[in-house]
Design an enzyme around this catalytic site. Sequence first.
Site, PDB file in Angstrom:
ATOM      1  N   ASP A  45       0.806  -1.211   0.000  1.00 18.55           N
ATOM      2  CA  ASP A  45       0.000   0.000   0.000  1.00 18.55           C
ATOM      3  C   ASP A  45       0.842   1.263   0.000  1.00 18.55           C
ATOM      4  OD1 ASP A  45      -2.310  -1.515   0.112  1.00 18.55           O
ATOM      5  OD2 ASP A  45      -2.330  -1.556   2.297  1.00 18.55           O
ATOM      6  N   CYS A  46       2.026   1.199   0.591  1.00 17.03           N
ATOM      7  CA  CYS A  46       2.844   2.397   0.729  1.00 17.03           C
ATOM      8  C   CYS A  46       4.303   1.982   0.910  1.00 17.03           C
ATOM      9  CB  CYS A  46       2.382   3.234   1.922  1.00 17.03           C
ATOM     10  SG  CYS A  46       2.675   2.438   3.517  1.00 17.03           S
ATOM     11  N   CYS A  85       5.267  -0.513   3.677  1.00 17.44           N
ATOM     12  CA  CYS A  85       5.145  -1.953   3.397  1.00 17.44           C
ATOM     13  C   CYS A  85       6.419  -2.466   2.733  1.00 17.44           C
ATOM     14  CB  CYS A  85       3.947  -2.221   2.485  1.00 17.44           C
ATOM     15  SG  CYS A  85       2.349  -1.716   3.142  1.00 17.44           S
ATOM     16  N   CYS A 145       1.717   7.030  15.052  1.00 16.96           N
ATOM     17  CA  CYS A 145       2.099   6.235  13.873  1.00 16.96           C
ATOM     18  C   CYS A 145       2.911   7.090  12.897  1.00 16.96           C
ATOM     19  CB  CYS A 145       0.855   5.693  13.185  1.00 16.96           C
ATOM     20  SG  CYS A 145       1.209   4.892  11.619  1.00 16.96           S
ATOM     21  N   CYS A 181       3.555   6.733   9.705  1.00 18.98           N
ATOM     22  CA  CYS A 181       3.332   6.481   8.270  1.00 18.98           C
ATOM     23  C   CYS A 181       3.466   7.750   7.432  1.00 18.98           C
ATOM     24  CB  CYS A 181       1.947   5.872   8.054  1.00 18.98           C
ATOM     25  SG  CYS A 181       1.896   4.097   8.354  1.00 18.98           S
ATOM     26  N   ASP A 189      31.718  21.315 -19.723  1.00 17.92           N
ATOM     27  CA  ASP A 189      32.687  21.001 -20.766  1.00 17.92           C
ATOM     28  C   ASP A 189      32.318  21.867 -21.977  1.00 17.92           C
ATOM     29  OD1 ASP A 189      34.620  19.507 -22.337  1.00 17.92           O
ATOM     30  OD2 ASP A 189      32.883  18.538 -23.246  1.00 17.92           O
ATOM     31  N   THR A 234      33.279  21.234 -25.796  1.00 21.22           N
ATOM     32  CA  THR A 234      32.950  20.555 -27.045  1.00 21.22           C
ATOM     33  C   THR A 234      31.832  19.538 -26.851  1.00 21.22           C
ATOM     34  OG1 THR A 234      35.242  20.808 -27.739  1.00 21.22           O
ATOM     35  CG2 THR A 234      33.894  19.230 -28.966  1.00 21.22           C
ATOM     36  N   ASP A 274      30.011  15.389 -21.806  1.00 23.44           N
ATOM     37  CA  ASP A 274      29.513  14.344 -22.704  1.00 23.44           C
ATOM     38  C   ASP A 274      30.569  13.351 -23.147  1.00 23.44           C
ATOM     39  OD1 ASP A 274      30.914  16.146 -24.414  1.00 23.44           O
ATOM     40  OD2 ASP A 274      29.827  15.316 -26.130  1.00 23.44           O
ATOM     41  N   ASP A 290      -4.327  10.642  11.774  1.00 30.59           N
ATOM     42  CA  ASP A 290      -3.220   9.871  11.206  1.00 30.59           C
ATOM     43  C   ASP A 290      -3.462   9.591   9.724  1.00 30.59           C
ATOM     44  OD1 ASP A 290      -0.810   8.042  11.429  1.00 30.59           O
ATOM     45  OD2 ASP A 290      -2.350   6.639  10.743  1.00 30.59           O
TER      46      ASP A 290
END
Length: 799
Positions: A78-79, A82, A454, A456, A498, A500, A693, A779
């Site tokens: 669920d999240c 888990c 909690c 969460c 860079d 070139t 690159d 919560d």
Amino acid sequence: MTQTILFIDHMPEAESCGDCRDRIGKKLEALPGLSSYEVSRKAVSWVGRDDIRDAIIAIIADIKGLHHHMSWTISGMDCPSCAKSIEKAVDRLPGIHAARISFARERLNTDYNPSEVTQDDIQKVVTGLGFGLNEVIDGGVGKVKRSSNCCSSSQAQSQASTATPARDVDAGDIGSHLNNKLKVFLSGSTGKMLMAGAALLIAVVLAQFNPTNARVYYSAAALVGLVPIFFNTLRSIRFGQYFGIQTLMTVAAVGALFLGEALEASMVLFLFLIGEALEQRAANKAREGVTLLLDLQPKVARLVQGSHSQEVRVEDLSVGDVIEVRPGERLPADGIVLNNMAILDESALTGESIPRNRDINDAAQAGSLVLEKLTTFRVTSEAGDNTLDRIIRLIEESEEHKAPVARFIDRFSAWYTPAMMIVALLVAVIPPLFFNGAWEAWIYKALTLLIISCPCALVISVPAAVTSSLAASARCGLLIKGGAALELLSRAKTMAFDKTGTLTKGKPQVTDVMAQGDVLEMVRLAAAVERGSGHPLAEAVVRYAEDQEVNIPAVSDAQSITGKAALGSVGGRRVAVGSTDYFADELSDDANLYNQVQGLLEQGKTVVVVTIDNALAGVLALRDEPREEAKDTLNQLQELGIETVMLTGDNPKTGKALGRELGLAVKAGLMPQDKLREIDALGGKGTVVMVGDGINDAPALKVADVGIAMGGGTDVALEAADIALMQNRLQDLPALIRRGRQTMLNIHQNVALALGLKGIFLMTTLFGMTGLWMAVLADTGATVLVTLNALRLLRSSSD
């Protein structure tokens, strides 16, 4: 001492094996005669004696035998909490080198020693926690996957698995399928919520007719909601997860029932299950960005064999195969266009909405949508390593590169929940024992405190924002390898470039032509002499002549004086094209042309001289021109408060001329090691981003706080960088800075929201103003609000 590179077959397999590289590294450290080393995904390189090669090969072979990889898809998460619980439980097993979960792809990647732990052991842990598990092979789900060595040979990895033969579907199959679907629905968050809601509704109706037994009815309704939560709690405790939200809810609900608050207990459980269902919907929404990318990958390809074509699995394609793609279908692999014209929609990969025209021999990316006509391509990517695969792999790997704030919250939540349980216990016992408080009232407050505490919402605050931001960036062709890069981008102070291929187009172009006579005639003759050369300047002269639609004649008696001049006869005329140094005497005889040449050289341009029949005919000036978007991009970065500097190996005159034109500082004449020193120096001012690159940029990309590789760059640069610009556009850089800042702002909002709401409700609980049902609303509300806030990053534009 020499530097040696040893390439390793398929290391690591699939997405991970960082632990494999670490284990090799630790053994290398013990080798004598090795002064330095680096273990990358594909090779081991070292500086030291070459005769230790055999020892290094033996180390790698040893690791291969102890290290296997397995991938699984997991259902029911669920999240991210888990995902974290599964990861921790699997990681506790003996023989597990690493267990990593990609919440975005619902996938568990495990690296393990098969002599210590089996696949069944892993399955038992995950299914024991209440989650579904399927084995994965070649990106498919539910097929049998062989256990493969993470460093095994390509031949072994290419062996196909045996598929189960198809059979007729009968009524029993349909019934079984529907039954399985029903089981999945009832075990899911929505199913549990609907069952608890129905039980509560029945209890309310029965209580109206028989108020005397209302407590019994509400207790029964509470048990309907509590039973699945209670069993999840037992599973979690069994596998070492003691302080999850399921545990807190179980304690709170059981406590409420013992206090006689049956109606409130049933309401609390129903509200909690509503919250779980909402969290699951929000999590699924956050995963949509990655799911859309997965959907772009075709499962089959149409392989051309002679005059016919046949469908084959995508994973069976090899480099060099010819495939055809019909209009409305997506390209299953990277390839080269073989038709005169292909019209491709690349919007899903790059965010560019206008279809691109690709001519023969142009490159095309996997996942591109073919429009208008049947198009053939030659495959250029190995199975599992096309552009789309790399994008998805980078997103998966990004979840392992956590932002520092995420690592802090992980550590914080590890002790926060146990600490809050101790606080709740103290709240329950201290006032009654020492201040004559009512046991029932203070136990009730302690139970409320447990629910509010909690973590969460806090735990999900960072991964929800980071996942949303990474998915949105990927759709725009910006591949970011993790939350750490996003956080560093938000703090960037300096961006180094860079020259070139990064700030410039990477190819010299003719910028000025000065002739003593007919300009086109001089260009025609110069191009004739230069056409046979592979030198970049010669190619630029030929391209310029072709652009001017000049008919380039043949040359005879051609010769070359390396680094100085090219000569030849064209139509009986002796033509020479060479450097200003080679023709220094000829230039000095023409003062006007000489002064013009000096002006061109001051602008950082390269000048070549042309003579015809030993007479000075004119000059051509060439330069690697800046990209059209370079100046505007640098201006935007400076407006964002980013200092810009160019680090180039080119000569100082050329570098400074380009720097003046673009408006940025310049450090020229640098070797690769010099760039590293410059980046270290820039680091004293704050976070440094390096953009490059080429192969020579890879060390600088690695050393900088954030390395950004242009999409048209080398594989080495892309491997070393933290971010890749797949569209090869400089104007994406300001968008990246804004994206990093937006993400961190979103994270700070989420953390403030999660902690702020908890702080408020903790105080109201202690003063008796908040009940159990309000605690659940607080919560759940915080978790949903945090997730919805993070989802805004999926829609927001950084451009």
